[in-house]
Enzyme design. Structure first.
Site, PDB file in Angstrom:
ATOM      1  CG  ASP A  10      42.875  75.706  69.265  1.00  0.00           C
ATOM      2  OD1 ASP A  10      42.405  76.814  69.572  1.00  0.00           O
ATOM      3  OD2 ASP A  10      44.075  75.411  69.427  1.00  0.00           O
ATOM      4  N   GLY A  11      39.144  73.018  68.371  1.00  0.00           N
ATOM      5  CA  GLY A  11      38.325  72.151  67.539  1.00  0.00           C
ATOM      6  C   GLY A  11      37.034  72.803  67.102  1.00  0.00           C
TER       7      GLY A  11
ATOM      8  CG  ASN B 108      44.677  72.755  63.133  1.00  0.00           C
ATOM      9  OD1 ASN B 108      45.183  73.869  63.052  1.00  0.00           O
ATOM     10  ND2 ASN B 108      44.372  72.200  64.299  1.00  0.00           N
ATOM     11  CG  ASP B 109      46.034  68.368  60.978  1.00  0.00           C
ATOM     12  OD1 ASP B 109      44.901  67.865  60.946  1.00  0.00           O
ATOM     13  OD2 ASP B 109      46.680  68.493  62.028  1.00  0.00           O
TER      14      ASP B 109
ATOM     15  CE  LYS C  12      47.629  46.062  61.861  1.00  0.00           C
ATOM     16  NZ  LYS C  12      48.097  44.672  61.673  1.00  0.00           N
TER      17      LYS C  12
ATOM     18  CG  ASP D 133      53.048  54.377  62.157  1.00  0.00           C
ATOM     19  OD1 ASP D 133      53.459  53.350  61.579  1.00  0.00           O
ATOM     20  OD2 ASP D 133      53.111  54.532  63.385  1.00  0.00           O
TER      21      ASP D 133
ATOM     22  CD  GLN E 143      36.151  69.340  63.796  1.00  0.00           C
ATOM     23  OE1 GLN E 143      35.727  70.007  62.860  1.00  0.00           O
ATOM     24  NE2 GLN E 143      36.333  69.865  65.000  1.00  0.00           N
TER      25      GLN E 143
END
Length: 280
Positions: free
Chosen positions: A59-60, A133-134, A144, A163, A234
């Site tokens: 998928d990447g 995707n996002d 953090k 987070d 990415q």
């Protein structure tokens, strides 16, 4: 169709051999073929004169292709060599028949929404990216907390201490967001999904927002200054206190081949081990 670009994920052992097989197949179909090695570093895709793209990876690899192809209307033919295949739904044992059908116009294209993200520092736009995707905003170091003020079309959601946040498309609902407790959304739907990551307050819940409108995030002071925005895992940008980020659905959709609702729900059944019985 006269020219194809085959994107070869060099981290997949089978990709090089399969790329040569596809190249030979396309030559017999009188289609010029060009190979591009995707190493996760060179993120500039040579799309000049390309009629369609074949991706060899997971998928990447599709996410990488989508960002370059969506605005140009170039279809993406995704062959799955990865683990999940929620987007790359064409299996390696069926590519030849599917590719022949696609060339002959027998397979419909599946338009998928993408997120357009803009970062403003004062009045200046300092960053722009699209994502299939996002887009994630989080501290560069794990565990953090960061603080963000969120609103959608001037409707304030208040301050979120978490987070981070995930802003996903329906396609991206099965990625990082579902691991963070978000809902699964049929990828044919146009929607923005806002999902807080481990929020400090349990009242901060995932929200599915309509396709029209702009989601805004204002970076507030927190205990860490190292806050990063990442698109599709990415492309990234470092944020500063006071930065304003706008999210909206992009005007262009990526055109995916073979990514029908049947393949999507089939992937859900197989990858999530849905049995429909007491062992589901």
């Amino acid at each position: 169709m006269k020219k194809c670009l085959v994107i070869v994920n060099i981290f997949k052992e089978e990709s090089q051999k399969l790329a040569l097989e596809i190249e030979n197949f396309l030559v017999k179909e009188n289609i010029q073929c060009e190979l591009f090695n995707f190493d996760g570093k060179n993120l500039k895709l040579p799309t000049q004169g390309i009629d369609f793209v074949v991706t060899l990876g997971g998928d990447g690899t599709v996410l990488f292709a989508a960002r370059a192809c969506a605005s140009l209307g170039i279809p993406v033919f995704p062959i799955n060599l990865g683990q999940f295949g929620f987007i790359a739904s064409i299996q390696k044992n069926e590519w030849q028949g599917k590719l022949k059908d696609f060339i002959q116009g027998k397979i419909p294209l599946s338009p998928r929404s993408m997120i357009s993200t803009r970062v403003f520092r004062g009045k200046e736009k300092v960053f722009f990216a699209t994502a299939l995707n996002d887009v994630v905003i989080a501290a560069s170091a794990a565990a953090k907390l960061i603080s963000l003020e969120l609103k959608f079309e001037n409707n304030s959601f208040g301050s979120f201490c978490a987070d981070g946040i995930i802003v996903a498309t329906a396609t991206g609902s099965t990625a990082y967001s579902v691991a963070a407790g978000g809902p699964i959304i049929d990828p044919s739907l146009d929607a923005l999904l806002l999902n807080p990551i481990s929020p400090f307050s349990l009242s901060n819940r995932p929200l599915v927002l309509p396709p029209e409108g702009v989601l805004e995030a204002l970076v507030l002071p927190s205990r860490t200054d190292n806050i990063v925005l990442t698109a599709d895992g990415q492309v990234s940008d470092n944020l500063q206190i006071g930065d304003r980020i706008e999210f909206s659905l992009a005007k262009d959709k990526v055109l995916l081949v073979g990514c029908s609702s049947d393949s999507f729900y089939g992937a859900l059944r197989s990858k999530l081990h849905w049995s429909g019985g007491p062992l589901a």
